[in-house]
Design a protein around this motif. Structure first.
Motif, PDB file in Angstrom:
ATOM      1  N   VAL A 279      -1.708  -0.137   4.410  1.00  0.00           N
ATOM      2  CA  VAL A 279      -2.712   0.424   3.971  1.00  0.00           C
ATOM      3  C   VAL A 279      -1.993   2.131   3.384  1.00  0.00           C
ATOM      4  O   VAL A 279      -1.992   2.561   2.250  1.00  0.00           O
ATOM      5  N   LEU A 280      -1.688   2.076   5.191  1.00  0.00           N
ATOM      6  CA  LEU A 280      -1.412   3.684   4.492  1.00  0.00           C
ATOM      7  C   LEU A 280       0.142   4.110   4.138  1.00  0.00           C
ATOM      8  O   LEU A 280       0.108   4.890   3.177  1.00  0.00           O
ATOM      9  N   GLY A 282       0.761   2.341   1.366  1.00  0.00           N
ATOM     10  CA  GLY A 282       0.302   2.084   0.562  1.00  0.00           C
ATOM     11  C   GLY A 282       0.142   3.499  -0.446  1.00  0.00           C
ATOM     12  O   GLY A 282       0.606   3.311  -1.822  1.00  0.00           O
ATOM     13  N   TYR A 283      -0.696   4.386   0.549  1.00  0.00           N
ATOM     14  CA  TYR A 283      -1.061   5.932  -0.715  1.00  0.00           C
ATOM     15  C   TYR A 283      -0.431   6.358  -0.624  1.00  0.00           C
ATOM     16  O   TYR A 283       0.566   7.207  -1.627  1.00  0.00           O
ATOM     17  N   ALA A 286       2.225   4.834  -3.697  1.00  0.00           N
ATOM     18  CA  ALA A 286       0.485   4.449  -5.019  1.00  0.00           C
ATOM     19  C   ALA A 286       1.540   5.543  -6.053  1.00  0.00           C
ATOM     20  O   ALA A 286       1.490   4.843  -7.287  1.00  0.00           O
ATOM     21  N   TRP A 296      -3.498   2.182 -12.216  1.00  0.00           N
ATOM     22  CA  TRP A 296      -3.601   3.239 -11.072  1.00  0.00           C
ATOM     23  C   TRP A 296      -4.366   2.433  -9.524  1.00  0.00           C
ATOM     24  O   TRP A 296      -4.950   2.432  -9.068  1.00  0.00           O
ATOM     25  N   VAL A 300      -2.081   1.330  -5.167  1.00  0.00           N
ATOM     26  CA  VAL A 300      -2.663   1.915  -3.715  1.00  0.00           C
ATOM     27  C   VAL A 300      -1.357   0.482  -2.693  1.00  0.00           C
ATOM     28  O   VAL A 300      -0.948   0.560  -1.948  1.00  0.00           O
ATOM     29  N   GLU A 301      -2.882  -0.799  -3.623  1.00  0.00           N
ATOM     30  CA  GLU A 301      -1.911  -1.939  -3.111  1.00  0.00           C
ATOM     31  C   GLU A 301      -0.810  -2.847  -3.355  1.00  0.00           C
ATOM     32  O   GLU A 301       0.262  -3.254  -2.374  1.00  0.00           O
TER      33      GLU A 301
END
Length: 392
Positions: A279-280, A282-283, A286, A296, A300-301
């Motif tokens: 997830v980190l 992913g940011y 993104a 948007w 992130v996903e």
């Protein structure tokens, strides 16, 4: 809005590539314009027309048949082995690589593949403004794979200057070998696999022309393809079958290691920071997902899956993509196109090792520009996904 985001995505890719260019004054913009137009036209044909649907359907059906035939051999050896409620990944996805590798060997032995690769490469060299060797290598990489392709040009490896060697290695990292295309098609939609294969071929020339621009003189523009050592048909067949099995085992071993390591790192990050490592990442990724055309709210996903591919490999990322069933069809399509390439950290070692096995000094040169190689190949994937996103 979709077209504006696509234009923004292309400009971002060009800007990031231009920023690290070896020699901005040598960039030739006319071939770039021609190549990007070809990319857009091909993406439109493949994703938005009945002709493209027919071509992709035909290509996919060929591999579907081949996988069915491969299953005959796999079932003979492994029939009866079943994991309850689990996909038998090694058996159903990786082992068919052995059969596809054997077919490639037969096509090589009968001189069909070398003929196709050489003359498609010569045609491409007229379009992209690069040398015959670079164009041949790009087509050969998409069929033979990132390690095997260097064997076919080993006579010239030792004589190549650094800039031409970079382009050869970039082609090898930006494409995928035909032996594992069937495996990809069992994990993501075949139309995205075919689209990525075609777009990456031209995208590799586009990015290399900005990142590593140069001209090849007539004296340098020589293509010498290494003839394979004379073997009997069954010697060759046995060799290609074993090569295919080695690829399947290596991919399986890497999957075991990377999937377990990512699970461990996710566990550590979740325990300490309350957020997983993916997830980190992913940011971080993104914004790239967004300029590729991903909405948007899903960026992130999607970015986490893109990052997974870079730090591990495309197989791990494709498995991860399969878990995200709630994502929109558009996002799945864009991310799928991005995933179809060898642009990851492990490929640096594979390519450097392959070149070093043929010429130690040149292998060391490749290792030194390894990170720039990965950077360029990632830009190729972003560009291909952005162009595909126009028509998804």
């Amino acid at each position: 809005m979709r077209f504006l985001i696509a234009i923004l995505g292309v400009l971002v890719v060009f800007g990031l590539t231009y920023a690290v260019s070896n020699d901005r004054k040598k960039i030739r913009f006319r071939p770039l314009f021609v190549l990007i137009v070809i990319q857009v036209l091909l993406a439109f044909i493949l994703l938005n027309t009945s002709v493209g649907e027919f071509l992709i359907g035909g290509f996919a059906s060929i591999f579907e048949k081949l996988l069915t035939y491969a299953a005959e051999g796999v079932n003979f050896v492994f029939g009866g082995l079943v994991n309850q409620n689990q996909m038998t990944f090694f058996i159903s996805v990786l082992l068919p690589i052995v059969f596809i590798s054997a077919l490639i060997g037969i096509l090589q032995y009968t001189k069909i593949l070398p003929f196709i690769i050489k003359y498609i490469g010569l045609i491409l060299s007229k379009i992209n403004g690069m040398g015959k060797l670079e164009s041949y290598n790009a087509v050969a990489s998409a069929i033979l794979g990132q390690s095997e392709v260097f064997i076919s040009v080993k006579k010239q490896i030792g004589m190549l200057p650094k800039h031409r060697l970079y382009t050869l290695c970039a082609s090898a990292m930006s494409t995928v070998s035909m032996s594992i295309v069937g495996a990809y098609m069992t994990m993501i939609n075949p139309k995205y696999v075919v689209t990525a294969l075609v777009l990456n071929l031209f995208g590799g020339f586009i990015i290399a022309s900005i990142l590593n621009p140069y001209t090849v003189s007539k004296e340098e523009d020589i293509l010498e393809v290494q003839e394979e050592e004379k073997q009997s048909f069954f010697e060759m067949l046995g060799e290609y079958i074993m090569d295919g099995f080695k690829v399947a085992v290596v991919v399986a071993a890497m999957l075991i290691g990377f999937v377990a390591l990512i699970a461990l790192i996710n566990g550590i990050f979740t325990g300490i920071f309350g957020i997983s490592f993916q997830v980190l990442l992913g940011y971080i990724f993104a914004p790239f997902a967004f300029v590729m055309g991903v909405p948007w709210k899903e960026a992130v996903e999607a970015g986490g899956i893109m990052a997974t591919k870079m730090v591990s490999n495309e197989f791990v990322a494709m498995l991860e993509l399969g878990k995200h069933t709630a994502m929109s069809a558009r996002t799945i399509g864009i991310v799928s196109v991005f995933l179809v390439s060898f642009a990851n950290f492990s490929s640096i070692g594979i390519i450097a090792g392959a070149v070093k096995g043929l010429h130690e000094k040149q292998g060391n040169v490749v290792a030194r520009f390894g990170l720039k190689l990965l950077y360029g190949a990632t830009m190729v994937s972003v560009l291909s996904a952005t162009v595909a996103g126009l028509f998804l």
